[in-house]
Design a protein around this motif. Structure first.
Motif: not given
Length: 215
Positions: A121-133
């Motif tokens: 899901s796009l929510t899952e994608l957004s969550t992991r990308m923000r965590a990396a940032l």
């Protein structure tokens, strides 16, 4: 203030063939390698201290080419991978059935919790990308990292910084080896936290490294 540069990988064989890549590997084309080298030349004198890339093949290749100019050994983070596109990975966009095209549009058109079957899901994608940032804040003071990732993944991250929902319609064009910059700061005139300084910049790419749409 923490500055983090974002770079999409260079052009791949499947970009040219209009195949859906997702988390499936596709090699850089000769043009993609040229784009990465030109991005490396731009980064060379910008004080880059870390190259952190998605662990997929096309981002690894791009990171290694950037490293030749920045003289930094890349590290790899699976959180920076592209969106998992499930059953549509490896398919040519022009070969999709009407039903499959509807499934593809779920990640583009603002559908809440859009997800291709068997994908992410796009929510899952957004969550992991923000965590990396956010983890970039843990680097030593004065660090200036560059994150090497993918089109949808970076678009999701920039949208997150802007306060958009994960499923927001895609309206940011991030071309191959385009450069973006986000900063964590506390300005009297901007919202505190991460802000977008610029996005999708291709000024380092010469005419020979631009696709026909860009020229």
């Amino acid at each position: 203030m923490t500055q983090v540069y974002l770079i999409r990988h260079g052009e791949t064989e499947w970009n040219v063939a209009r195949r859906i890549q997702g988390q499936t590997d596709s090699k850089l084309t000769s043009l993609g390698e040229l784009q990465a080298r030109q991005a490396g030349k731009r980064l060379k004198n910008m004080g880059i201290t870390h190259i952190i890339a998605s662990d997929l093949g096309r981002t690894r290749q791009t990171a290694q080419l950037l490293a030749e100019y920045c003289h930094i050994e890349p590290t790899f983070d699976s959180r920076l991978r592209e969106l998992n596109m499930g059953i549509l990975e490896q398919r040519r966009v022009d070969s999709l059935t009407p039903e499959e095209e509807q499934q593809r549009m779920l990640i583009l058109d603002g559908t809440p919790n859009g997800r291709i079957p068997q994908g992410e899901s796009l929510t899952e994608l957004s969550t992991r990308m923000r965590a990396a940032l956010e983890d970039c804040k843990k680097l030593p003071e004065g660090s200036r990292p560059v994150l090497v990732s993918h089109g949808i993944a970076l678009g999701s991250l920039l949208g997150n910084v802007l306060g958009l929902p994960p499923y927001a319609e895609r309206r940011l064009r991030l071309r191959n080896c385009s450069l973006s910059l986000v900063e964590s700061q506390n300005s009297p005139w901007l919202a505190p936290g991460w802000i977008v300084e610029f996005a999708g910049d291709t000024q380092h790419l010469t005419a020979e490294a631009l696709d026909e749409i860009q020229r």
